[in-house]
Design a protein around this motif. Structure first.
Motif, short mmCIF file in Angstrom:
data_model
loop_
_atom_site.label_atom_id
_atom_site.label_comp_id
_atom_site.label_asym_id
_atom_site.label_seq_id
_atom_site.Cartn_x
_atom_site.Cartn_y
_atom_site.Cartn_z
N ALA C 472 0.83 -1.20 0.00
CA ALA C 472 0.00 0.00 0.00
C ALA C 472 0.87 1.25 0.00
N LEU C 473 1.86 1.26 0.88
CA LEU C 473 2.70 2.46 0.98
C LEU C 473 3.52 2.66 -0.30
N GLU C 474 3.95 1.56 -0.87
CA GLU C 474 4.72 1.67 -2.11
C GLU C 474 3.89 2.35 -3.21
N SER C 475 2.63 1.96 -3.30
CA SER C 475 1.80 2.54 -4.36
C SER C 475 1.56 4.03 -4.11
N VAL C 476 1.36 4.38 -2.83
CA VAL C 476 1.17 5.80 -2.50
C VAL C 476 2.46 6.57 -2.80
N ALA C 477 3.58 5.98 -2.44
CA ALA C 477 4.86 6.66 -2.64
C ALA C 477 5.12 6.89 -4.14
N ARG C 478 4.75 5.91 -4.96
CA ARG C 478 4.91 6.09 -6.41
C ARG C 478 4.07 7.25 -6.92
N ARG C 479 2.83 7.32 -6.41
CA ARG C 479 1.97 8.44 -6.81
C ARG C 479 2.60 9.77 -6.37
N ALA C 480 3.19 9.77 -5.19
CA ALA C 480 3.81 11.00 -4.68
C ALA C 480 5.01 11.39 -5.54
#
Lengths: 449, 123, 523
Positions: C472-480
């Motif tokens: 989950a955090l990886e996907s958010v970080a990619r969006r960021a």
């Protein structure tokens, strides 16, 4: 280990993802001489639930509980009935196992209950605003003293002779560390009004208590007036929150800051903690207050919600200039308080207070009828002091031998006041039965004859 | 009337022996939404560099230092009910205090508008 | 054919239209609308059944409340529903991973709750005769033994009520030691790293000390050069307050040198024990040269955080500081256990009393229950698994996010916001995690790392849960990293959208006030 989900396989897999050989690799920064070769010596290995439960139950059974005896101990903590639903509320996972509400979008449960708590505390103390709780009554009192010094830019506080000695000691400790002068008036059963004569132009605040440690209740309005005349603040203290249902509350006496112990509402005795410190003040002083404050606001769609606010007073932002170093407060105990208060309502609090007062009156009547007993508290709520014609410690031991836990000897709180050596402070609450009172009176009669 | 600036992002507007003090637009923007300003009481005697006021946003509190020595004549009571004025008009209606200055030579070492602009550009 | 019932649709049918998500009731499915208790019709009522008062006696002497306390009293069903509904707006460990760095949100074993509620612990009074509470005193004494053994320290003060209160205890002990040396007026300077918890400088200031900040080096540790410079002048040094493992999640490699330097300067070493959980059972702080350290029972030893307390902060003390420990404390002699409650005789050097009674008994029971359950072997495993879990997260995310420092971490992984695109902030990542069903990590702390994100998983998370979280955090970080603007509006799926903290601080509304009559008339 029942609390650790990782398996040996998991651990090996994870180490290979990390690129470490063993967990020892993570501890190479530890000086070699401080690395233990095995487990900490001198401690047993893990145990199952049953073994732990057996052991702790055995320790618990060595204590005499308040419910299994005729019980009259007060002096800052009180045996009250806590409704079953209160404990159910505080055991809800979502309250029990959450953190300080730093992320308001997913902490509205805690935040709304804090807002309700603050409203209830402000109302029962008759003050403008209350914070989201402190550790306990004594630490609240100490924080009130240093807050008054900050607000007035003065460095002297005066403590009444009826202020609970634990509160006085905690206050003295914090003040003296900050170079604040503390004047302690001599112990007095009925001396709160003497504060009025003790305030001068250098005084930041005077601190009085009602009901005080001997149970005496006092309208301290003259103290507030005298303080305000000298531009000092009046701090009003209570240790028995139930008294606020019947006795003149701080706000009706002109208090600038009201502090006290909230244990009586919703919280068990717990051998002294955790409890919940109540802290309220006038609107004018709100930015000088210690601790968390919850405030109302709206979200991006205009819906009402709550957040922690005025945080710039606090340590995580203001650091060495913060109003206090407090971080964790007493959230779950505040929840117990507010849940019990929600059941009681204003009416229930008053009814409960009346029952407490009547029980104490019945107790006083019964003890007064015992030869040699002299009640020395002139006006009281649910607690009073009396003299016996013998050493109070011996009298209490005699009572304990007869299954009556009769109260607190004043000499435990005032070891150097010889004239208090035969004084006992006792409390009655809604839990006190007529049989308890009869048992007390007859046991005391036996001891004194 | 002359306006001078400090490296701590205060501005001072001087007319005769009176100085009006506030924080610069640059500072107001850096702070974000100002929610409270703690102002000194009238008559307070401040030395240059003393803590004069505190300006708070939601997650930060900054001390405002007296840019010059003097006695506080008036604090801007408008800010009490409307701290947002500091964001809206920092170098106008969002002033903090009026001071009676005791040592006008202290102004000499301070930056003028151009120098301050250059100073901020380097930050 | 006989028909005895009517059939009904049992297969979902696509309607082809989106139903309005607003409802008349304000509730949405399992999400129940719940007003404030003050917005009910229970004014003047009560939800408790009390016996009728006799109404005959009074010894109040006229000191009575004039105005009534006006508060609603809800019936039990209403009360229970109120709190259960509100509870459902809270995230909690029991719901999922709670990665708040520096807060140690581990599972709270239910046995501990059960034990703390035994009447023999919960229903005893702090001022009842000591002969009637021997089991309670024994429990405190036993917990003290565990704490001393685990830390390798000779003494422990049990009365501090929380971590910051423990800091106060340690710093007051240092102050008292300086008083006894006749140096309290000259030794006023306390060194505190820039990365410290806010409570450290706040505590030092509360004790009348002056805070002198020391900087961090490129490795996230104390800058030894700066420290040495700050110790060139020694006669005004009271001590140092240092968290170890520190707030960057790193062990202070030079800790022994730091201890030596501060002792040579005539000062004391206060260690903030907030992160003791990373080394418990493996390293004894007493072997590192410290003089005092508080232990957050609500972190390392799993007593529940309760939405902001109660905590408990027993504070271990070295030989040098032990004589100054606060009262009360427990002694054992031939008659059993007894409390020393006054700062005289055997406690004549004590700095005094910090709080009402003997400490957080309810938390003591829970902590001892936890320790007995784990034992020396289990506690060592606790530290190792906590550190393993944090390193696993760091390893899984280090290519997408920016680790603040090189190398392995201890119990928490620290990232900076360097990887985010212009305009995307740490808070946006935090709020987007809420939509993914997780509590955000600690954000913007420690202050020495820009846009800090501090992630502490604890040892009570399984590998599967860590994998889900990292995904989950990886996907958010990619969006960021890509500058996805929709992050700015997160959370979208929580009970509330982002709240206006500016409005709350500008015009504080700190309690419910009845609506004005004209407003009521308009409704």
């Amino acid at each position: 280990m029942r609390y650790l989900p990782l398996t040996q396989e998991d651990r090996a897999d994870m180490l290979s993802v990390i690129g470490a050989n063993s967990v020892d690799d993570f501890y190479t920064d530890v000086p070699e001489s401080a690395r233990l070769p095995g487990t900490v010596p001198g401690l047993p290995d893990h145990q199952g639930e049953l073994a732990v439960e057996r052991y702790l139950t055995k320790l618990a059974n060595k204590n005499v509980t308040a419910s299994e005896s005729a019980f009259f101990v007060g002096c800052g903590a009180y045996k009250h009935h806590v409704p079953a639903s209160v404990d159910m509320v505080i055991q809800r996972s979502e309250f029990l196992t959450t953190y300080t509400p730093y992320q308001p979008e997913i902490a509205q449960g805690t935040l709304q209950t804090l807002f309700e708590f603050q409203t209830q505390v402000a109302e029962i103390t008759a003050m403008d605003v209350a914070n989201a709780s402190m550790y306990d009554g004594a630490t609240s009192c100490a924080e009130a003293a240093v807050m008054a010094c900050r607000a007035t830019r003065r460095k002297k506080v005066v403590l009444s002779g009826g202020l609970h000695p634990h509160y006085a000691a905690s206050t003295k400790l914090l003040c003296e560390a900050q170079g604040i002068e503390v004047v302690q008036l001599p112990a007095a059963i009925d001396g709160e009004l003497e504060l009025a004569g003790a305030v001068d132009d250098a005084t930041a605040c005077v601190i009085g208590q009602s009901p005080n440690v001997f149970g005496t209740i006092t309208d301290m309005t003259p103290v507030a007036d005298a303080a305000h005349e000298k531009k000092a603040l009046f701090v009003s203290v209570f240790t028995e929150a139930v008294s606020l249902g019947l006795v003149k509350p701080p706000g009706e006496m002109g208090a600038d800051i009201a502090v006290g112990e909230g244990q009586s509402i919703g919280n068990s005795l717990n051998f002294g903690g955790p409890y919940v410190g109540l802290f309220a003040a006038t609107q004018k002083l709100v930015r000088q207050m210690p601790g968390r404050l919850c405030g109302e606001t709206t979200d991006a769609e205009g819906k009402r919600g709550f957040v922690l606010t005025l945080s710039t007073r606090e340590q995580h932002i203001r650091r060495d200039k913060a109003t206090s170093n407090i971080c964790t407060n007493s959230g779950l105990c505040a929840l117990a308080f507010t849940a019990h208060m929600t059941l009681l309502g204003g009416k229930g609090l008053r009814d409960l207070a009346v029952l407490n007062h009547e029980a104490a009156c019945d107790l006083a009547d019964a003890l007064e009828a015992v030869d040699g007993v002299e009640i020395i508290t002139p006006r009281f709520f649910n607690e009073f002091a009396f003299r016996v014609p013998m050493n109070a410690a011996d009298a209490l031991q005699g009572l304990l031998d007869r299954d009556v836990v009769g109260g607190v000897r004043a000499s435990r709180l005032y070891p150097h006041e010889d004239e208090l050596s035969n004084v006992i402070v006792c409390a009655a609450t809604e839990c006190t039965t007529p049989e308890d009172i009869a048992a007390y009176a007859s046991a005391l009669k036996e001891i004194l004859s | 009337m002359t306006v001078k600036y400090t490296e701590d992002h205060e501005w001072v507007s001087v007319e005769g022996d009176t100085a009006i003090v506030g924080i610069t637009s640059y500072a107001a923007e850096q702070l974000g939404d100002v929610v409270f300003v703690e102002l000194p009481e009238e008559g307070r005697n401040s030395n240059k560099g003393d803590e004069l006021a505190v300006v708070e946003s939601v997650k930060a509190a900054s001390d405002v230092y007296a840019p010059v020595s003097g006695i506080v004549k008036e604090a801007n009571s408008e800010l009490e009910g409307a701290p947002e004025t500091v964001n809206q008009d920092p170098e106008g209606k969002g002033w903090f205090v009026k001071m009676l200055i005791t040592d006008p030579t202290q102004l000499d070492a301070m930056m003028d508008a151009d120098a301050y602009k250059a100073f901020c550009a380097d930050l | 054919m006989s028909m005895n019932s009517q059939g009904r649709p049992s297969t979902p049918v696509a309607t082809g239209s989106q139903h309005d998500t607003e409802t008349v009731s304000g509730s949405k499915g399992l999400y129940q609308f719940e007003p404030l208790i003050f917005e009910t019709d229970r004014w003047g009522k009560t939800g408790v059944d009390l016996p009728k008062a006799k109404g005959t006696k009074s010894r109040l002497g006229g000191v009575e409340r004039a105005g009534k306390a006006e508060l609603p009293g809800l019936s039990e069903p209403e009360t229970v529903r109120h709190y259960v509904r509100l509870s459902q707006r809270n995230y909690a460990i029991d719901l999922g991973l709670f990665p708040l760095g520096s807060c140690t949100m581990k599972h709270n074993p239910r046995l501990n709750e059960k034990m703390a509620r035994l009447p023999g612990f919960a229903d005893i009074h702090p001022m009842q005769p000591q002969a009637s509470v021997q089991g309670a005193l024994e429990l405190i004494d036993e917990l003290a033994t565990w704490l001393k053994t685990l830390t390798g320290m000779p003494a422990v003060a049990m009365s501090p009520k929380a971590g910051a209160h423990g800091e106060l205890c340690g710093m007051l002990a240092i102050r008292q030691a300086l008083i006894s040396r006749g140096e309290a007026d000259t030794r006023k300077r306390v060194l505190v790293p820039a990365s410290a918890h806010g409570t450290n400088p706040a505590t030092a200031a509360q004790c009348g000390f002056i805070v002198d900040e020391i900087s961090a080096d490129k490795r996230g540790r104390v800058d030894m050069e700066d420290l040495r410079a700050k110790l060139e002048k020694t006669d005004d040094v009271a001590g140092i307050m240092l968290t170890n493992p520190n707030t960057c999640g790193l062990f202070e490699t030079d800790i022994k040198d730091i201890a030596d330097l501060i002792h040579e300067a005539g000062g004391y070493f206060y260690c903030d024990g907030a992160n003791f959980n990373a080394i418990v059972g493996r390293v004894r702080p007493g072997d590192l040269g410290i003089d005092a350290m508080h232990i957050n029972l609500h972190k390392t030893f799993s007593t529940p955080h309760g939405g902001g307390g109660p905590g408990s902060g027993p504070t271990v003390l070295s030989e040098a500081l032990a004589p100054f420990a606060p009262v009360p404390f427990i002694l054992k002699d031939e008659d059993g256990f007894r409390l020393v409650e006054e700062a005289e005789e055997e406690a004549k050097e004590s700095f005094g009393r910090m709080a009402s009674f003997h400490g957080q008994m309810g938390m003591f029971v829970r902590a001892l229950s936890y320790m007995l359950s784990h034992g020396a072997d289990g506690l060592k495993q606790v530290a190792e698994d906590a550190v393993l879990n944090a390193n696993y997260i760091q390893a899984k995310l280090k290519t997408v996010m920016t680790p603040a420092f090189d190398g392995f971490c201890m119990h928490e992984a620290l990232f900076s916001d360097k990887f985010t695109a212009e305009g995307i902030e740490t808070i946006d990542i935090a709020k987007a995690l809420i939509d993914e069903g997780y509590h955000p990590m600690t954000m913007y702390f420690p202050l020495v790392v820009h846009g800090a994100m501090l992630i502490e998983p604890t040892e009570t998370e399984s590998k599967a849960e860590l994998d889900r979280f990292c995904g989950a955090l990886e996907s958010v970080a990619r969006r960021a990293a890509q500058g996805d603007d929709t992050l700015k509006g997160a959370p979208y799926l929580a009970p509330m959208k982002r709240l206006d903290e500016t409005q709350a601080a500008r015009k504080p509304v700190l309690k419910w006030v009845p609506p004005a009559p004209e407003q009521l008339a308009a409704e």
